[in-house]
Structure formats: C-alpha cells, structure tokens
Design an enzyme around this catalytic site. Structure first.
Site, mmCIF file in Angstrom:
data_model
loop_
_atom_site.group_PDB
_atom_site.id
_atom_site.type_symbol
_atom_site.label_atom_id
_atom_site.label_comp_id
_atom_site.label_asym_id
_atom_site.label_seq_id
_atom_site.Cartn_x
_atom_site.Cartn_y
_atom_site.Cartn_z
ATOM 1 N N GLY A 85 0.874 -1.177 0.000
ATOM 2 C CA GLY A 85 0.000 0.000 0.000
ATOM 3 C C GLY A 85 0.904 1.217 0.000
ATOM 4 N N LYS A 105 -2.083 -4.805 7.796
ATOM 5 C CA LYS A 105 -1.081 -3.998 7.091
ATOM 6 C C LYS A 105 0.046 -3.668 8.065
ATOM 7 C CE LYS A 105 -1.929 0.292 5.214
ATOM 8 N NZ LYS A 105 -2.328 1.188 4.103
ATOM 9 N N ASP A 191 -6.277 8.991 -3.574
ATOM 10 C CA ASP A 191 -5.545 7.975 -4.363
ATOM 11 C C ASP A 191 -6.496 6.910 -4.887
ATOM 12 O OD1 ASP A 191 -2.514 5.961 -3.802
ATOM 13 O OD2 ASP A 191 -3.273 7.042 -5.564
HETATM 14 N N1 499 Z 1 -2.883 -0.852 0.792
HETATM 15 C C1 499 Z 1 -3.872 -1.267 1.626
HETATM 16 N N2 499 Z 1 -4.235 -0.675 2.759
HETATM 17 N N3 499 Z 1 -5.246 -1.369 3.292
HETATM 18 C C2 499 Z 1 -5.461 -2.425 2.485
HETATM 19 C C3 499 Z 1 -6.473 -3.440 2.655
HETATM 20 C C4 499 Z 1 -7.422 -3.455 3.658
HETATM 21 N N4 499 Z 1 -8.214 -4.546 3.483
HETATM 22 C C5 499 Z 1 -7.794 -5.238 2.366
HETATM 23 N N5 499 Z 1 -8.285 -6.345 1.803
HETATM 24 C C6 499 Z 1 -7.705 -6.824 0.676
HETATM 25 C C7 499 Z 1 -6.586 -6.207 0.092
HETATM 26 C C8 499 Z 1 -5.981 -6.734 -1.140
HETATM 27 C C9 499 Z 1 -5.357 -5.947 -2.097
HETATM 28 N N6 499 Z 1 -4.935 -6.747 -3.088
HETATM 29 C C10 499 Z 1 -5.237 -8.033 -2.824
HETATM 30 C C11 499 Z 1 -4.987 -9.203 -3.556
HETATM 31 C C12 499 Z 1 -5.452 -10.392 -3.048
HETATM 32 C C13 499 Z 1 -6.139 -10.414 -1.839
HETATM 33 C C14 499 Z 1 -6.364 -9.248 -1.108
HETATM 34 C C15 499 Z 1 -5.916 -8.060 -1.611
HETATM 35 C C16 499 Z 1 -6.062 -5.045 0.675
HETATM 36 C C17 499 Z 1 -6.683 -4.566 1.821
HETATM 37 O O1 499 Z 1 -4.618 -2.389 1.392
#
Ligand code: 499
Length: 333
Positions: A85, A105, A191
């Site tokens: 992230g 995270k 963003d």
């Molecule tokens: N940068 C950031 N800050 N908070 C999050 C975040 C909170 N809950 C989430 N749930 C899924 C994913 C996620 C991103 N790409 C993925 C690919 C496969 C599976 C899951 C994911 C990311 C998050 O991300």
C-alpha cells in the site's frame, strides 16, 4: 494508552474506543527513535471486541492471531503478499479463537503517519474498509482491517482482462457511495485507483488512506504532489489547490482502466517514451479517447461528467450516483 492497562492482563493490548486507539497511535508516532526502543514489546488498542480475542492483554502473532500470505483469488503469480500500500505490506490474518479473517497492514514506525489510521478510525461506512485494531510489535505498526478476499480491482483486471460493463457499474456504485460519505465529511481519499478498491462477495470497499486529506477550508492547498499520475486530475497536477472533486476524476480514470485493461494515456503515450504524464494531463485531459470502443453512450456520458476538466463544473459523487448510466434499463424492459 495501551500500556499495561485494560484487559486486566499483563500484556499491553487492550480493548478500547476510537479515542483510545487514536491516543495510542499519536503517542507512538510522536515518539523519538530512542524512546521507541523502550516501548513494551507488545502494545495496542483493539476496537473489534467481537472478532479479535485479546487474551490477558496479549494479541501475539502466531498465538492469538496468525498471518499468512494471501492466496490470490486468481492464478496470477502474486508472491502471496498483497501489493504494497502507500507504506506497507498487507497480509491476510486470522484470529485463532474466532477464526475471523482480516487484512493486516504492517507499517514500519518510521513510515507511519497518524493520517493512515485517523480517517479509517473516525469515519465508518460499509464501502470504507473498517479498522479493527492497531498493535505495535517489534517496531512495526500492525493495522487490522476488514479484508477484501476477492482481491483488488487491479488484480482482477490484470488476471481476467477488461471487466464487463455491468461489473464496472456495480463497482462504480460502491465506490461512489463510499466517496459520497467521505466527501460529506470533507475528506478527500486522494488515491482512487484500481489497486485501492478491494472486492468482497457482496460489496467493494475503499482501502489505503495513507494519502487522505481532511479539508478544513473550501480548497485544499497541497504541499506536495500526492496520488498516482495516470489517475490524477488536471487541478492536482497544477498544484494550485483542489477539493473532493479530484476523487471523481480519478474514479473516471479507474473506469477507463476497468473497461480497457490499461490506465488512461499509456496506450497512446507509452511509458517507455513518457517518464511522466503530468504535462500530458495538464494539456490534454480528459482522456476520452482512451474510453473503450464498446462503451455504452450512457457510461460515456458518465465519464464526461466525472472527468470534466473544470472541477467546479464536474459532477459530485451524489450527482454521479443519480446518473442514468448507473441505472441501466433491465434487459426485459
Ligand atoms: N494498501 C492497503 N491498505 N489497506 C489495504 C487493505 C485493507 N483490506 C484489504 N483487503 C484486501 C486487500 C488486497 C489488495 N490486493 C489483494 C490481492 C489479493 C487479496 C487481497 C488483496 C487489501 C486490503 O490495502
């Protein structure tokens, strides 16, 4: 906050309210590196009493919770770690007692900004990834949040190609509801892009509030250029002040990415030849030539309203939610 008290146990993790969590993250982020050396090994505040089982003041990795690589929903060769992230790696976490699956995270303390947490803690909406708790282990802040197990829109497009229009409309409605809520509190996400929209079985949520801004005036005067270039609005590029309307332009750019498989501009202006898109955006926005050929007239009109170069004339989240493109006539009508 977080130290020793709460939970009646010996560890430094306690259940608390949003104000306790904000006290904790402010305490930790205000500390000098020297002071941080003397922090207890484990410290934090958990908001989600129902699904995170703190045990005698402890919430330890590989004890009360396990972290594991995210087995991607699609077959793409992701290393199992969710793409970084703004400043952190995102793992999948599971509470060993309640079995609740969460996103976790990890943010190194030196990169941590209170804004990362403040917006998610203070503003709750079904289309904003919920914050469940914040814990400190060996100099890293661990943010436990609502998990989008369907992955992000970017992974979906990269793995399955351009999305069909009804899927794009569904994601767009969810994102607009989240933006309408944030904008009603003068919060700019700043963003909006495919990798910051994650999918669940029944909804899509916004993630990554690391660049979020809470406006105190009508206009936000930026100190630095924030966001991801290809999705950036002309007024952000100009750096002369902007407002919540920038998120709607970025949503338009995100829709172009969902329907074509690529962000705006890059097909006509290859990245190899153009290290920066700022001048292109300033001179040529909106990138309506990058809209998919098979895009419906209604969605094309939606995109023109969302990506209007003049933010004062651009539609708001509320206006876009009422746009005909999001209420297509049913097939049988
Ligand atoms: N940068 C950031 N800050 N908070 C999050 C975040 C909170 N809950 C989430 N749930 C899924 C994913 C996620 C991103 N790409 C993925 C690919 C496969 C599976 C899951 C994911 C990311 C998050 O991300």
């Amino acid at each position: 906050a977080g130290g020793g008290g709460g939970g009646g146990g010996v560890g430094g993790v306690k259940y608390g309210k949003v104000s306790d969590l904000l006290d904790f993250v402010n305490l930790v982020s205000d500390m000098s590196p020297a002071e941080r050396q003397h922090l207890p090994e484990e410290m934090g505040v958990v908001l989600n009493k129902k699904e995170m089982a703190v045990k005698s003041g402890h919430y330890r990795i590989n004890r009360e919770v396990v972290l594991f690589p995210w087995t991607l929903t699609y077959k793409n060769p992701g290393c199992g770690l969710v793409p970084k992230g703004s400043f952190g790696k995102v793992h999948l976490a599971q509470d060993t007692k309640t079995r609740k699956r969460m996103a976790c995270k990890l943010i190194p303390l030196e990169n941590f900004r209170v804004a990362d947490v403040e917006i998610q803690a203070k503003f709750r909406h079904e289309n904003v990834a919920e914050l469940y708790g914040a814990l400190l282990w060996d100099q890293k802040l661990h943010l436990f949040m609502e998990a989008g197990e369907g992955g992000s829109v970017l992974e979906k497009v990269d793995s399955c190609g351009p999305m069909r229009e009804f899927e794009i409309i569904w994601v767009t409605q969810q994102v607009l509801r989240g933006l309408e809520y944030l904008h009603s509190h003068n919060v700019i996400h700043h963003d909006i892009k495919p990798s910051n929209i994650v999918l669940m079985s029944d909804k899509a949520v916004l993630v990554d509030f690391g660049l979020t801004v809470q406006m105190t005036e009508e206009t936000y005067i930026p100190r630095d250029l924030r966001g991801t270039e290809m999705y950036m609005s002309p007024e952000v590029v100009l750096c002369r002040g902007h407002d919540t309307k920038i998120d709607l332009y970025s949503l338009g750019a995100t829709i172009i990415h969902m329907q074509t498989g690529s962000p705006p501009w890059v097909t006509r202006f290859p990245r190899t030849a153009y290290p920066s898109y700022l001048y292109i955006i300033h001179k040529l926005a909106p990138p309506l030539e990058d809209v998919a050929e098979d895009c419906s007239p209604a969605v094309r009109s939606f995109l023109a309203r969302a990506m209007e170069p003049n933010p004062a004339l651009r539609a708001s989240a509320t206006e876009l939610l009422a746009h005909e493109a999001l209420h297509p006539p049913r097939e049988d009508q």
